[in-house]
Design a protein around this motif. Sequence first.
Motif, PDB file in Angstrom:
ATOM      1  N   GLU A 131      20.649  60.192  48.635  1.00 52.21           N
ATOM      2  CA  GLU A 131      20.413  61.475  49.288  1.00 52.21           C
ATOM      3  C   GLU A 131      20.959  61.537  50.719  1.00 52.21           C
ATOM      4  N   VAL A 132      21.780  60.578  51.103  1.00 49.35           N
ATOM      5  CA  VAL A 132      22.280  60.563  52.480  1.00 49.35           C
ATOM      6  C   VAL A 132      23.156  61.781  52.781  1.00 49.35           C
ATOM      7  N   GLY A 133      23.722  62.378  51.755  1.00 49.60           N
ATOM      8  CA  GLY A 133      24.592  63.530  51.968  1.00 49.60           C
ATOM      9  C   GLY A 133      23.856  64.844  52.100  1.00 49.60           C
ATOM     10  N   LEU A 134      22.530  64.825  51.940  1.00 55.48           N
ATOM     11  CA  LEU A 134      21.749  66.055  52.032  1.00 55.48           C
ATOM     12  C   LEU A 134      21.323  66.261  53.485  1.00 55.48           C
ATOM     13  N   THR A 135      22.124  66.998  54.210  1.00 56.22           N
ATOM     14  CA  THR A 135      21.885  67.239  55.629  1.00 56.22           C
ATOM     15  C   THR A 135      21.887  68.741  55.905  1.00 56.22           C
ATOM     16  N   ARG A 136      21.479  69.115  57.104  1.00 57.36           N
ATOM     17  CA  ARG A 136      21.435  70.524  57.477  1.00 57.36           C
ATOM     18  C   ARG A 136      22.805  71.175  57.293  1.00 57.36           C
ATOM     19  N   GLY A 137      22.792  72.378  56.732  1.00 55.28           N
ATOM     20  CA  GLY A 137      24.020  73.121  56.530  1.00 55.28           C
ATOM     21  C   GLY A 137      24.624  72.988  55.153  1.00 55.28           C
ATOM     22  N   VAL A 138      24.152  72.018  54.331  1.00 51.83           N
ATOM     23  CA  VAL A 138      24.683  71.848  52.973  1.00 51.83           C
ATOM     24  C   VAL A 138      24.175  72.987  52.092  1.00 51.83           C
ATOM     25  N   ALA A 139      25.071  73.590  51.327  1.00 53.79           N
ATOM     26  CA  ALA A 139      24.711  74.716  50.467  1.00 53.79           C
ATOM     27  C   ALA A 139      23.786  74.261  49.337  1.00 53.79           C
ATOM     28  N   LEU A 140      22.983  75.197  48.839  1.00 55.20           N
ATOM     29  CA  LEU A 140      21.997  74.878  47.811  1.00 55.20           C
ATOM     30  C   LEU A 140      22.645  74.312  46.556  1.00 55.20           C
ATOM     31  N   ASP A 141      23.685  74.960  46.039  1.00 53.42           N
ATOM     32  CA  ASP A 141      24.300  74.450  44.812  1.00 53.42           C
ATOM     33  C   ASP A 141      24.938  73.084  45.029  1.00 53.42           C
TER      34      ASP A 141
ATOM     35  N   LEU B 187       9.870  87.821  46.519  1.00 57.87           N
ATOM     36  CA  LEU B 187      10.752  86.711  46.877  1.00 57.87           C
ATOM     37  C   LEU B 187      11.646  86.332  45.695  1.00 57.87           C
ATOM     38  N   ALA B 188      11.162  86.552  44.467  1.00 54.18           N
ATOM     39  CA  ALA B 188      11.979  86.251  43.280  1.00 54.18           C
ATOM     40  C   ALA B 188      13.277  87.052  43.310  1.00 54.18           C
ATOM     41  N   GLN B 189      13.171  88.359  43.562  1.00 60.03           N
ATOM     42  CA  GLN B 189      14.372  89.188  43.602  1.00 60.03           C
ATOM     43  C   GLN B 189      15.222  88.853  44.816  1.00 60.03           C
ATOM     44  N   TRP B 190      14.593  88.510  45.942  1.00 58.97           N
ATOM     45  CA  TRP B 190      15.336  88.101  47.136  1.00 58.97           C
ATOM     46  C   TRP B 190      16.193  86.879  46.808  1.00 58.97           C
ATOM     47  N   PHE B 191      15.611  85.919  46.067  1.00 56.88           N
ATOM     48  CA  PHE B 191      16.357  84.723  45.682  1.00 56.88           C
ATOM     49  C   PHE B 191      17.503  85.084  44.738  1.00 56.88           C
ATOM     50  N   VAL B 192      17.257  85.980  43.799  1.00 57.86           N
ATOM     51  CA  VAL B 192      18.311  86.425  42.870  1.00 57.86           C
ATOM     52  C   VAL B 192      19.483  87.008  43.651  1.00 57.86           C
ATOM     53  N   ASP B 193      19.184  87.803  44.655  1.00 53.65           N
ATOM     54  CA  ASP B 193      20.236  88.497  45.414  1.00 53.65           C
ATOM     55  C   ASP B 193      20.975  87.587  46.391  1.00 53.65           C
ATOM     56  N   HIS B 194      20.307  86.560  46.926  1.00 52.96           N
ATOM     57  CA  HIS B 194      20.866  85.842  48.068  1.00 52.96           C
ATOM     58  C   HIS B 194      20.995  84.322  47.878  1.00 52.96           C
ATOM     59  N   HIS B 195      20.801  83.812  46.654  1.00 48.43           N
ATOM     60  CA  HIS B 195      20.808  82.355  46.454  1.00 48.43           C
ATOM     61  C   HIS B 195      22.142  81.722  46.873  1.00 48.43           C
ATOM     62  N   ALA B 196      23.226  82.462  46.760  1.00 47.84           N
ATOM     63  CA  ALA B 196      24.552  81.898  47.091  1.00 47.84           C
ATOM     64  C   ALA B 196      24.723  81.648  48.582  1.00 47.84           C
ATOM     65  N   HIS B 197      23.844  82.205  49.409  1.00 51.47           N
ATOM     66  CA  HIS B 197      23.991  82.081  50.867  1.00 51.47           C
ATOM     67  C   HIS B 197      22.974  81.111  51.483  1.00 51.47           C
ATOM     68  N   LEU B 198      22.267  80.347  50.642  1.00 50.25           N
ATOM     69  CA  LEU B 198      21.230  79.455  51.157  1.00 50.25           C
ATOM     70  C   LEU B 198      21.802  78.073  51.486  1.00 50.25           C
ATOM     71  N   VAL B 199      21.360  77.528  52.616  1.00 51.88           N
ATOM     72  CA  VAL B 199      21.764  76.178  53.036  1.00 51.88           C
ATOM     73  C   VAL B 199      20.519  75.415  53.499  1.00 51.88           C
ATOM     74  N   ILE B 200      20.642  74.100  53.554  1.00 60.70           N
ATOM     75  CA  ILE B 200      19.539  73.280  54.060  1.00 60.70           C
ATOM     76  C   ILE B 200      19.313  73.607  55.533  1.00 60.70           C
ATOM     77  N   ASP B 201      18.082  73.979  55.847  1.00 65.51           N
ATOM     78  CA  ASP B 201      17.745  74.343  57.224  1.00 65.51           C
ATOM     79  C   ASP B 201      16.851  73.289  57.878  1.00 65.51           C
ATOM     80  N   GLU B 202      16.054  72.604  57.060  1.00 67.73           N
ATOM     81  CA  GLU B 202      15.127  71.602  57.586  1.00 67.73           C
ATOM     82  C   GLU B 202      15.060  70.433  56.607  1.00 67.73           C
ATOM     83  N   VAL B 203      15.121  69.216  57.137  1.00 72.38           N
ATOM     84  CA  VAL B 203      15.084  68.009  56.317  1.00 72.38           C
ATOM     85  C   VAL B 203      13.797  67.256  56.624  1.00 72.38           C
ATOM     86  N   ASP B 204      12.979  67.066  55.594  1.00 79.36           N
ATOM     87  CA  ASP B 204      11.719  66.332  55.744  1.00 79.36           C
ATOM     88  C   ASP B 204      11.867  65.003  55.011  1.00 79.36           C
TER      89      ASP B 204
END
Length: 623
Positions: free
Chosen positions: A303-313, A276-293
């Motif tokens: 944190e009101v702006g942290l909603t589904r679809g917001v990119a990780l960075d 998973l470490a290498q998977w994250f290295v390769d694909h971190h730019a394509h990660l978005v919030i999928d679930e909000v707990d």
Amino acid sequence: MSDKLIDVYMGFMDEEVNTVLNGLLEAELKKGAGKRRPVVLIERGLVDPRGPLLEWPLERYAAPIRHVAHADAGHVDHGAEPDARIESVLARAISVFLASDEEAEAKLREANRRVIRMIDVHELQSLRSKAKLKVPLDGPGPQFSVVRFDLGEAASGEPPIVVFRAPEMGLQPSLMAPYIIFLLKMISALSSELAHRAGDTYEWPLRVSCFGAQGGASASGRPGSLSPICASLYVGLEYTGGEASPSIALCSQGGVYHFAPKAGTGLPPMPGDDTLAQWFVDHHAHLVIDEVDVDERYRRKEEVGLTRGVALDSAIAELVGRYARDTVKPEVSGTSSWFIGEDQKRAFAAVGVTGCNMEDYWVLRALRDIVLHRGVVEPGERGMEPVLAKGFVTRVNADPLVIEPAVVEAFQRDLRQKRLTRADYVDLLRWGLLGLPLEGDGERGMPPVAVWRFVSDEVFDEPGRKTFARHLYGFLVHGRDDVVVPDPFFIELATDLLKDCARLPASKSDVFLEAPAHERLEEIGEAARQALQAWRDAGQVPVGAVTAALRRFVDTLADRAGFGLDADEMKIWLRPGKWKGIRRGTLQDARGEVFSHAAVDRAFYKASNLVALRENTRHALRK
């Protein structure tokens, strides 16, 4: 909420806890006796009141031990008169809630159905990852000691300060948060008792401070710099029912945000192992919030702006920006359940993470779980979760994001020049028994051989580049102009070789990659045990008998493990499994091998970590 606070300090490694503990003792001793707060330490295992404690002899601490109360499931005596001392109350609470006594638990549940045994030893035994358990779970179960220090404090009713060393469980994430929560619940039981004695209506809140070292993941975070943490990004595995599942999640003060690939990217699924470490290295730019707990009762406006679809960075930038204050710019750390290499560090840096370690995510998750579970107590129930005041997570950066190629080349060159004699071995082992003092002279200080000669290499001399400051952190010695850095290889030899050998012939893989014959292991183990016994018999003072016993151990290691070289020289021990890419057990036998980046990074971390923690302890102490 009461205006009285119980301060709780936690760390993970001995060197993260002993320096904070001693700083707290020194601070309390500066107060008048009537204002001093009791200081207690919760440590796993049975602490010997004669020491050592957290790898320091007792003379290194500013105050002596007053009393040690032991806690385990077998210490529960329901008919005994309760001991009113703070350490005894805390130890009794731990013992009661460790007990595997169905009848007693039934009575507790009858009186209060939410009060049950907080650590289920049998359940923990079923939770396994590939790492070794750092807390033994065989036999009767975990054992703890509660150590009270003698500060000469008057009976002032001041709230205590509690210090504990959480297990270094980054490799076992499913065990870590429950362990922290358990100890905080036990301190909450102490809080309730003390508040009741004082006639207060409400229990005293806990103010939790976590202090430790981390690897740098930012070009601006030089070794020795501090990082105030507001959230942590986890890239690792979670274990449920013994099964591993991949997780990339951000835990902050207001919620947990789970990430997945953006829809339509066609990325492969997250692997359920350390790839998973290498998977994250390769694909971190394509990660978005999928679930909000997020629990709406505790939603933070930042944190009101942290909603589904917001990119990780973008999510990390939003957190840092909104939590920033005039005097403090918070940071987000990265947490993983494996050693974090250069590529993952760079990927962390690309999304806004400034440092990385194995614990922060689980500390924040534990604190959040406490708040949420306390909030769902039904009328008439009394939960064990403490009331939490504002907490602090502070990290000291111990190595750089990038080690420059010229510096790596110089490091490899330095390895070929290292030499140790038998007398040097004795000096280093004595230094380890003393707890690695950086100050002092002669046999009570840092021996000259422990200084890392590498820092004098010409690679650090280039004018104006500040190459040293970007890579290492050292200290100034009175009367000298140069900066001193301890040698990381000799630090490990000083702290681990003797105690690991004392377990021989068992645990031989902790000492040797290729172990000698059994009878030779027995001789080495016996010599190590005799040296440690000489140290105990001498009251942890480096007298001549201790030096003689250490020399006998070194001679046995030289003769029976093949560590001896020509004349008086010795091979330099390498701790098995800790220097990635190295397949030999001594530096001399590994002369033809090249240390990988991970091994070089570890050396720089160990060299700066020791000094940086001690120099920055004052920043971890709360007023």
